[in-house]
Design a protein around this motif. Structure first.
Motif, short mmCIF file in Angstrom:
data_model
loop_
_atom_site.label_atom_id
_atom_site.label_comp_id
_atom_site.label_asym_id
_atom_site.label_seq_id
_atom_site.Cartn_x
_atom_site.Cartn_y
_atom_site.Cartn_z
N SER A 126 0.66 -1.28 0.11
CA SER A 126 -0.09 0.28 -0.12
C SER A 126 0.77 1.27 0.07
CB SER A 126 -0.87 -0.14 1.08
OG SER A 126 -0.26 0.16 2.35
N LYS A 127 2.17 1.23 0.35
CA LYS A 127 3.08 2.46 0.40
C LYS A 127 3.18 2.98 -0.84
CE LYS A 127 5.61 1.07 4.50
NZ LYS A 127 4.80 2.26 5.17
N THR A 128 3.21 4.36 -1.05
CA THR A 128 3.61 5.22 -2.34
C THR A 128 5.07 5.40 -2.41
OG1 THR A 128 3.22 7.25 -3.48
CG2 THR A 128 3.26 7.20 -1.19
N ASP A 129 5.75 5.47 -3.36
CA ASP A 129 7.21 5.83 -3.51
C ASP A 129 7.32 7.15 -3.71
OD1 ASP A 129 8.08 3.08 -3.49
OD2 ASP A 129 7.67 2.82 -5.66
N SER A 130 6.37 8.17 -3.80
CA SER A 130 6.41 9.67 -3.84
C SER A 130 6.10 10.16 -2.54
CB SER A 130 5.77 10.22 -5.04
OG SER A 130 4.13 9.75 -4.75
N SER A 131 6.59 11.46 -2.59
CA SER A 131 6.32 12.01 -1.28
C SER A 131 5.20 13.02 -1.29
CB SER A 131 7.47 13.16 -0.93
OG SER A 131 8.99 12.78 -0.79
N VAL A 132 4.26 12.95 -0.13
CA VAL A 132 3.18 13.78 -0.19
C VAL A 132 3.32 14.71 0.89
CG1 VAL A 132 1.98 11.88 -0.88
CG2 VAL A 132 2.18 12.02 1.65
N GLU A 133 2.39 15.75 0.84
CA GLU A 133 2.52 17.11 1.70
C GLU A 133 1.38 16.65 2.52
OE1 GLU A 133 5.28 19.10 1.49
OE2 GLU A 133 5.86 18.17 -0.50
N ILE A 134 1.64 16.90 3.80
CA ILE A 134 0.66 17.11 4.89
C ILE A 134 1.07 17.96 5.82
CG2 ILE A 134 -0.56 15.42 6.55
CD1 ILE A 134 0.47 13.10 5.48
N GLY A 135 0.26 19.06 5.76
CA GLY A 135 0.48 20.33 6.62
C GLY A 135 2.01 20.63 6.27
N PHE A 198 1.45 9.16 20.15
CA PHE A 198 1.78 9.22 18.79
C PHE A 198 1.13 10.27 18.11
CE2 PHE A 198 3.33 4.69 19.47
CZ PHE A 198 4.64 4.86 18.88
N ILE A 199 -0.12 10.34 18.10
CA ILE A 199 -0.80 11.52 17.48
C ILE A 199 -0.35 12.66 17.86
CG2 ILE A 199 -3.01 12.54 17.12
CD1 ILE A 199 -2.86 10.08 15.51
N LEU A 200 0.12 12.83 19.33
CA LEU A 200 0.60 14.28 19.65
C LEU A 200 1.90 14.55 18.92
CD1 LEU A 200 0.38 16.82 21.87
CD2 LEU A 200 1.31 15.38 23.56
N LYS A 201 2.53 13.87 18.90
CA LYS A 201 4.00 13.63 18.28
C LYS A 201 3.78 14.15 16.92
CE LYS A 201 6.48 10.63 21.22
NZ LYS A 201 7.31 9.37 21.38
N LEU A 202 2.97 13.57 16.12
CA LEU A 202 2.63 13.58 14.82
C LEU A 202 2.16 15.31 14.60
CD1 LEU A 202 1.14 10.55 13.61
CD2 LEU A 202 3.32 11.56 12.89
N ARG A 203 1.16 15.60 15.44
CA ARG A 203 0.85 17.03 15.55
C ARG A 203 2.04 17.99 15.37
NH1 ARG A 203 -4.73 15.86 18.88
NH2 ARG A 203 -6.02 15.82 17.28
N VAL A 208 0.38 23.70 12.22
CA VAL A 208 1.04 25.00 12.62
C VAL A 208 0.96 25.27 14.08
CG1 VAL A 208 0.53 27.51 12.13
CG2 VAL A 208 0.54 26.11 10.36
N ASP A 209 -0.17 25.22 14.67
CA ASP A 209 -0.38 25.12 15.96
C ASP A 209 -0.86 23.76 16.62
OD1 ASP A 209 -1.05 25.57 18.62
OD2 ASP A 209 -2.25 27.30 18.30
N PRO A 210 -0.03 22.86 17.43
CA PRO A 210 -0.23 21.48 17.68
C PRO A 210 -1.56 21.75 18.54
CG PRO A 210 2.05 21.74 17.49
CD PRO A 210 1.66 23.25 17.57
N ILE A 215 -5.41 19.57 11.07
CA ILE A 215 -5.07 18.56 10.19
C ILE A 215 -5.44 17.17 10.74
CG2 ILE A 215 -3.46 17.61 8.39
CD1 ILE A 215 -1.91 20.29 8.47
N ILE A 216 -5.01 17.08 11.84
CA ILE A 216 -5.30 15.62 12.37
C ILE A 216 -6.35 16.03 13.57
CG2 ILE A 216 -4.54 13.61 13.54
CD1 ILE A 216 -1.72 13.91 12.32
N LEU A 217 -7.61 15.84 13.26
CA LEU A 217 -8.53 16.22 13.95
C LEU A 217 -8.95 14.95 15.12
CD1 LEU A 217 -11.09 18.20 11.72
CD2 LEU A 217 -9.10 18.92 13.03
#
Length: 228
Positions: A126-135, A198-203, A208-210, A215-217
């Motif tokens: 399922s992994k993509t080889d290209s980069s994606v932008e998330i925030g 883990f979600i806290l670390k990703l935020r 912009v303001d964790p 973005i991760i609601l």
């Protein structure tokens, strides 16, 4: 045959695991201390590593950290005589795929191995080889590399796996149970608090303001939704 490395300093345990896994059809390599184990992981390709935590020279936790830091995503199951929750959390945050406490039955270990190999194969597909932008974050799920403002940021193995699953299910609600089952499987279940950490670390990498996530609601009482 799938190659498996066993890193274990107790001779009877090492030989017992080697004999039984070879009987099950796996190709088995062994290491009796952390230094040799780390060298073998870095220098060879294995389908899975069984890694004792308490090892001479280099601990299993430190091996796990170094392997993931170098971008090696080989599945790791930690073996330990300690069963405290903090050890489990540390192992998972350092990038282990599963955790089994001694003494354990051969049947349980084989089930864990099969489950981890199965989940890993599914995730690779399922992994993509290209980069994606998330925030703020540019992430490549195949190479486990993340960048913010063109500067590489430290991403743990599990952070990338969780973000990959949220991305695959973006704009839909993902329950904590879904994340636990997909990332760790039903054979081993960390607590919901582990997911929240883990979600806290990703935020902190994405938002912009964790403290005011956009973005991760959080979907209270259910789980999370990645909004893109």
């Amino acid at each position: 045959m799938k190659p498996i490395l066993i890193v274990e300093d107790e001779p009877s345990m090492l030989m017992g695991l080697k004999d039984n896994l070879e009987f099950e059809g796996y190709q088995v390599d062994v290491a009796e201390d952390g230094g040799i184990g780390l060298d073998k992981i870095l220098g060879n390709e294995y389908s899975l590593v069984l890694l004792d935590v308490m090892l001479p020279k280099i601990s299993g936790f430190d091996i796990c950290k170094q392997v993931r830091k170098k971008g090696i995503s080989t599945p790791i199951i930690l073996l330990t005589a300690r069963g405290e929750e903090i050890d489990k959390v540390l192992g998972l945050e350092f990038g282990a795929d599963d955790y089994i406490t001694k003494p354990f039955s051969l049947r349980e270990l084989l089930a864990r191995i099969r489950a981890v190999l199965r989940r890993t194969e599914n995730r690779i597909e399922s992994k993509t080889d290209s980069s994606v932008e998330i925030g703020n974050l540019s992430i490549n799920f195949s190479s486990f590399e993340g960048f913010v403002d063109q500067q590489e940021v430290k991403m743990s193995h599990k952070e990338v796996e969780i973000l990959n699953y949220l991305w695959d299910n973006k704009n839909t609600i993902v329950s904590r149970d879904d994340l636990l089952d997909h990332i760790w499987g039903t054979e081993y279940q960390p607590t919901s608090r582990t997911i929240d950490n883990f979600i806290l670390k990703l935020r902190h990498k994405i938002e912009v303001d964790p403290n005011h996530a956009k973005i991760i609601l959080t979907v209270h009482g259910v789980g999370y939704r990645l909004v893109v």
